[in-house]
Design a protein around this motif. Structure first.
Motif, mmCIF file in Angstrom:
data_model
loop_
_atom_site.group_PDB
_atom_site.id
_atom_site.type_symbol
_atom_site.label_atom_id
_atom_site.label_comp_id
_atom_site.label_asym_id
_atom_site.label_seq_id
_atom_site.Cartn_x
_atom_site.Cartn_y
_atom_site.Cartn_z
ATOM 1 N N ARG A 200 9.253 -17.650 5.152
ATOM 2 C CA ARG A 200 9.606 -16.304 5.607
ATOM 3 C C ARG A 200 8.388 -15.389 5.599
ATOM 4 N N ASN A 201 8.311 -14.554 6.621
ATOM 5 C CA ASN A 201 7.397 -13.424 6.640
ATOM 6 C C ASN A 201 8.233 -12.153 6.691
ATOM 7 N N LEU A 202 7.943 -11.248 5.789
ATOM 8 C CA LEU A 202 8.691 -10.001 5.662
ATOM 9 C C LEU A 202 7.702 -8.845 5.626
ATOM 10 N N TRP A 203 7.928 -7.832 6.455
ATOM 11 C CA TRP A 203 7.098 -6.638 6.371
ATOM 12 C C TRP A 203 7.941 -5.406 6.648
ATOM 13 N N GLY A 204 7.405 -4.252 6.286
ATOM 14 C CA GLY A 204 8.176 -3.042 6.511
ATOM 15 C C GLY A 204 7.377 -1.789 6.228
ATOM 16 N N TYR A 205 8.053 -0.659 6.450
ATOM 17 C CA TYR A 205 7.436 0.659 6.296
ATOM 18 C C TYR A 205 8.479 1.621 5.751
ATOM 19 N N ASN A 206 8.098 2.412 4.759
ATOM 20 C CA ASN A 206 8.943 3.465 4.214
ATOM 21 C C ASN A 206 8.175 4.777 4.229
ATOM 22 N N SER A 207 8.875 5.853 4.581
ATOM 23 C CA SER A 207 8.244 7.172 4.562
ATOM 24 C C SER A 207 9.256 8.197 4.077
ATOM 25 N N ASN A 208 8.794 9.096 3.227
ATOM 26 C CA ASN A 208 9.643 10.183 2.735
ATOM 27 C C ASN A 208 8.841 11.480 2.715
ATOM 28 N N TYR A 209 9.401 12.508 3.314
ATOM 29 C CA TYR A 209 8.759 13.824 3.354
ATOM 30 C C TYR A 209 9.642 14.788 2.580
ATOM 31 N N SER A 210 9.087 15.399 1.516
ATOM 32 C CA SER A 210 9.866 16.243 0.608
ATOM 33 C C SER A 210 9.364 17.678 0.662
ATOM 34 N N ILE A 211 10.318 18.605 0.819
ATOM 35 C CA ILE A 211 9.992 20.031 0.915
ATOM 36 C C ILE A 211 10.768 20.785 -0.161
ATOM 37 N N ALA A 212 10.066 21.310 -1.145
ATOM 38 C CA ALA A 212 10.684 22.210 -2.119
ATOM 39 C C ALA A 212 10.649 23.614 -1.522
ATOM 40 N N HIS A 213 11.798 24.268 -1.434
ATOM 41 C CA HIS A 213 11.857 25.543 -0.721
ATOM 42 C C HIS A 213 12.988 26.405 -1.268
ATOM 43 N N GLY A 214 13.083 27.590 -0.745
ATOM 44 C CA GLY A 214 14.194 28.471 -1.065
ATOM 45 C C GLY A 214 15.164 28.518 0.105
ATOM 46 N N ASN B 218 4.074 7.553 2.022
ATOM 47 C CA ASN B 218 4.098 6.492 3.022
ATOM 48 C C ASN B 218 3.820 5.165 2.342
ATOM 49 N N GLN B 219 4.518 4.137 2.796
ATOM 50 C CA GLN B 219 4.367 2.810 2.191
ATOM 51 C C GLN B 219 4.423 1.741 3.276
ATOM 52 N N ILE B 220 3.486 0.793 3.181
ATOM 53 C CA ILE B 220 3.478 -0.378 4.055
ATOM 54 C C ILE B 220 3.455 -1.609 3.154
ATOM 55 N N PHE B 221 4.336 -2.578 3.424
ATOM 56 C CA PHE B 221 4.391 -3.762 2.572
ATOM 57 C C PHE B 221 4.529 -5.033 3.408
ATOM 58 N N TYR B 222 4.100 -6.139 2.811
ATOM 59 C CA TYR B 222 4.195 -7.455 3.462
ATOM 60 C C TYR B 222 4.428 -8.509 2.388
ATOM 61 N N SER B 223 5.285 -9.497 2.713
ATOM 62 C CA SER B 223 5.510 -10.633 1.817
ATOM 63 C C SER B 223 5.561 -11.924 2.626
ATOM 64 N N ASN B 224 4.920 -12.940 2.073
ATOM 65 C CA ASN B 224 5.080 -14.303 2.588
ATOM 66 C C ASN B 224 5.830 -15.084 1.527
ATOM 67 N N TYR B 225 6.920 -15.723 1.926
ATOM 68 C CA TYR B 225 7.857 -16.279 0.959
ATOM 69 C C TYR B 225 8.243 -17.686 1.386
ATOM 70 N N ALA C 103 0.855 -1.195 0.000
ATOM 71 C CA ALA C 103 0.000 0.000 0.000
ATOM 72 C C ALA C 103 0.883 1.235 0.000
ATOM 73 N N GLU C 104 0.661 2.136 -0.978
ATOM 74 C CA GLU C 104 1.441 3.364 -1.103
ATOM 75 C C GLU C 104 0.491 4.567 -1.058
ATOM 76 N N PHE C 105 0.768 5.479 -0.151
ATOM 77 C CA PHE C 105 -0.019 6.702 -0.009
ATOM 78 C C PHE C 105 0.850 7.893 -0.408
ATOM 79 N N LEU C 106 0.332 8.739 -1.286
ATOM 80 C CA LEU C 106 1.061 9.916 -1.733
ATOM 81 C C LEU C 106 0.200 11.144 -1.461
ATOM 82 N N THR C 107 0.721 12.059 -0.631
ATOM 83 C CA THR C 107 -0.062 13.206 -0.169
ATOM 84 C C THR C 107 0.649 14.507 -0.511
#
Length: 750
Positions: free
Chosen positions: A402-416, A368-375, A354-358
């Motif tokens: 294997r069970n694999l899960w995780g979370y990624n988050s990135n906050y980007s600010i365009a500025h001067g 924000n991203q949440i992922f899960y894998s069963n392997y 699941a990927e959320f882009l705001t």
């Protein structure tokens, strides 16, 4: 986190200047309504410009009140212009809907703004080259060589920048941000099986060689690649392929929401793929693979989009394994024969992502991203035949769940930043791997376990934080500085030692610095510096054997992107990489062997040239000199590390009528052991593809190895003993490459 918060406040505090305005906007594909990443946005007659981010968003700050002509260009789209009146202390909002156009290299421009995230070569290749099978997914990275050596279902062996990466120790691979590499895997650290990606669904490939991106952590010493699958399916399609060696493939995808929902930016599609092949070996592979995927993309609020992907993958096969030279030369078996006919395996993987882009009210971009894998994985191999067990043979079983899960988050600010255009990125990564019954056993005929060598559960966690800032110091000079911090916690429950739990933990800091000088939109120079690392197998590091948990690597690139002619693009770089510790995972022994420090240097050269409206030529030449540090000259070769490779060919691109390609792959001779007394022979192989498209139908012919060259796809210097041999022999063991192999395809879109 307090330090990161202070840095953010410091940067934000510099963004406001009295009586200055800004332009904020979005670039969107007119057909799919999806944001376009990497589009060039420039102010005509002004040195200011930016590149759109993943959300298609851009922002140009600190502009004096005046009218500006904003131009947007991107490969394969019609250039668009808008006149914008910027007012004091206001942000003007605009939107560009780009329409598709005939692809031309004349459209390619080198950007002075945020070049760290501009993907020139990868953008060209994904537009031009047809990805015909799952192996081509990896070959699209310039300089990357792959080899299959245990049946079509096993992950390929990878070579890049003087590395024998095995199955993924030093290249970070992801699919839509979900890790492909498996840490502490039963067959080897970093094992990366990308066969769950359906080639026809690939929308783009972002990649970079080197360890210069702060948001990329483990395994990215030689480089990284992220395969992006389609968020929106432009057309439903069905395709059938039939080839030699009893080869069949069915693939298709279809939208399942009505047109009305699609017009409201709500999209859902389902896709499936089935493969079967006996392959070209004397013993049939009975290879089966099934892929299923479903994806939803849409807006869950005005400024937030959701992309949700669910997929499942299953594969089963037999393998002929690696055979020794002497067995073929003596006539014991043929070139495509097998010593142990009971090799092979099965694997499966189920993913949810699941990927959320705001886009926030302050025009910041938050992903924000949440992922899960069963392997699940099971592999039977026999590398040494009767060396250890002269009666039953040396077959081994490697397996895990294997069970694999995780979370990624990135906050980007365009500025001067004072009077400079800048972009700040802050992010966190977390990954947790839990394996059940990671196993290494001595087996017979796949059915009988003779001895368990390893059996236990791995619990490995990796948490990382990063920050980077890109500043356009002048109209021609930009800088990206980054910093990353990773923490690893490793645990191993050994079921062969009374369920004893062993633990280890380590952390590492990785600074990055990238400088870009853009003389004009045809010529750019860059200088990259960075520190990176790869992790070592949990089962090895908890044993306190002197093996580093996170051996560091230091690298640099000096390169250029140059358009000497309007329809030619050249990317050239000289690079250097120093590693604090090499390691070799010996799968059949279940141990990791450290082999000291190493250094690598070399050059990469890529050229893309448009010969006519529809005819393109590309070539990559890659040279590396890998050496072990501290060893005597002549005894310091790194076994199987590639020295000289080249790929390239001609591509005829047309949406109607005939299209196709003629391509080659070259790998030079390379040392197979430390003193180069055993040599892995190189090869030159050519492939061809021809398609004819009319209306909604397409028919194609693909041929691998069109000149029927006899070649060895993978090679190893291995000590083995055949049945009834008195003493072992150390020599080349190989897996033969495909002979002439033709395949017909028919597809329809609807």
């Amino acid at each position: 986190m307090k330090i990161l918060k202070s840095i953010v406040l410091l940067f934000i505090s510099t963004t406001t200047f009295a009586h200055l305005g800004s332009i904020v906007g979005k670039v969107i594909d007119a057909q799919t309504k999806l944001p376009i990443k990497g589009a060039n946005v420039s102010l005509v007659g002004n040195s200011r410009g930016v590149i759109t981010d993943e959300s298609g968003f851009f922002q140009i700050n600190n502009l004096s009140a005046a009218p500006y002509k904003v131009e947007v260009s991107f490969m394969g789209y019609v250039v668009q212009n808008q006149i914008v009146n910027v007012k004091e202390d206001e942000a003007v909002t605009i939107e560009f809907l780009l329409k598709s156009a005939e692809f031309s290299l004349e459209e390619v421009k080198v950007s002075a703004a945020n070049p760290q995230h501009q993907q020139v070569i990868s953008g060209l290749d994904i537009k031009l080259r047809t990805i015909n099978n799952s192996q081509e997914v990896l070959r699209i990275i310039p300089g990357l060589v792959i080899g299959q050596h245990a049946g079509g279902g096993k992950a390929e062996q990878i070579f890049l920048r003087g590395f024998d990466i095995d199955h993924g120790t030093d290249i970070r691979l992801t699919a839509d941000g979900v890790p492909i590499n498996m840490v502490s895997q039963a067959h080897g650290q970093g094992y990366a099986d990308a066969h769950f990606i359906i080639p026809e669904l690939i929308d783009g490939v972002d990649f970079k060689k080197g360890l210069y991106d702060a948001d990329k952590g483990n395994f990215s010493t030689a480089g990284w690649a992220n395969f992006r699958t389609k968020k929106v399916l432009e057309q439903n399609f069905a395709k059938i392929e039939v080839g030699q060696f009893n080869t069949y493939r069915l693939v298709g995808a279809a939208n399942i929401l009505p047109k009305k929902a699609q017009e409201q930016n709500q999209n859902t599609y389902l896709a499936g793929e089935y493969n079967y092949s006996d392959a070209y070996f004397d013993a049939p592979q009975n290879f089966n693979r099934l892929n299923l995927l479903g994806k939803y993309h849409g807006h869950i609020s005005k400024n937030t989009s959701l992309t949700f992907t669910a997929s499942t993958f299953w594969s089963k096969w037999n393998a002929s394994g690696q055979i020794p030279d002497r067995s073929v030369e003596s006539g014991l078996i043929g070139f495509f024969g097998a010593i142990d006919p009971n090799e092979g395996g099965k694997t499966s993987r189920t993913n949810a992502n699941a990927e959320f882009l705001t886009l926030t009210k302050r025009n910041h971009v938050w992903k924000n991203q949440i992922f899960y894998s069963n392997y699940n994985f099971e592999l039977f191999s026999n590398f040494t035949f009767f060396l250890e067990d002269p009666i039953n043979g040396d077959q081994i079983k490697q397996a895990e769940g294997r069970n694999l899960w995780g979370y990624n988050s990135n906050y980007s600010i365009a500025h001067g930043l004072r009077s400079k255009q800048a972009t700040l990125n802050i992010g966190v990564n977390y990954r947790q791997d839990l394996t059940q019954n990671s196993e290494l056993s001595h087996t017979k005929n796949r059915t009988e376990i003779l001895e368990r060598l390893k059996l236990g559960n791995v619990n490995e966690a990796n948490a990382g934080i990063y920050i980077d800032e890109t500043i356009q110091l002048s109209p021609k000079l930009s800088l990206t500085a980054g910093f990353r911090f990773d923490y690893f916690n490793n645990q191993y429950l050994d079921k062969l030692q009374n369920n004893t739990t062993f633990k280890a933990h380590e952390s590492i800091a990785s600074p990055k610095l990238n400088l870009y000088y853009t003389k004009n939109n045809h010529l750019q120079f860059y200088l990259n510096f960075g520190k990176g690392f790869h992790s070592n197998d949990t089962r090895a590091v908890v044993e306190k054997s002197g093996l580093e948990i996170l051996p560091a690597a230091y690298g640099s690139d000096l390169g250029t992107i140059w358009k000497p002619f309007p329809k030619m693009v050249i990317n050239a770089a000289y690079w250097y990489l120093w590693m604090n510790q090499e390691f070799v995972y010996v799968g059949d022994a279940g141990v990791v062997e450290p082999s000291g420090q190493s250094k690598r240097s070399g050059f990469d050269l890529s050229m893309r040239y448009q010969l006519s409206k529809n005819l393109f030529f590309d070539a990559d030449i890659n040279y590396a000199k890998p050496r072990a540090i501290g060893e005597m000259e002549g005894q310091n070769y790194l076994p199987l590390a590639v020295k000289l490779t080249s790929t390239g060919g001609f591509t005829l691109k047309s949406n109607k009528g005939f299209s196709g390609s003629l391509r080659y792959r070259y790998v030079g001779d390379r040392p197979a052991n430390e003193d180069n007394s055993i040599v892995a022979k190189g090869y030159f192989v050519s492939d061809a593809l021809l398609n004819y498209t009319k209306n909604r139908y397409s028919i194609g012919l693909s041929v691998q190895n069109i000149f029927n060259t006899k070649w060895k796809e993978t090679q190893f210097a291995t000590e083995s003993r055949l049945l009834n041999e008195i003493s072992p022999v150390n020599e080349i063991h190989f897996t033969p490459g495909t002979p002439f192999n033709a395949k017909l395809s028919f597809s329809v879109s609807f």
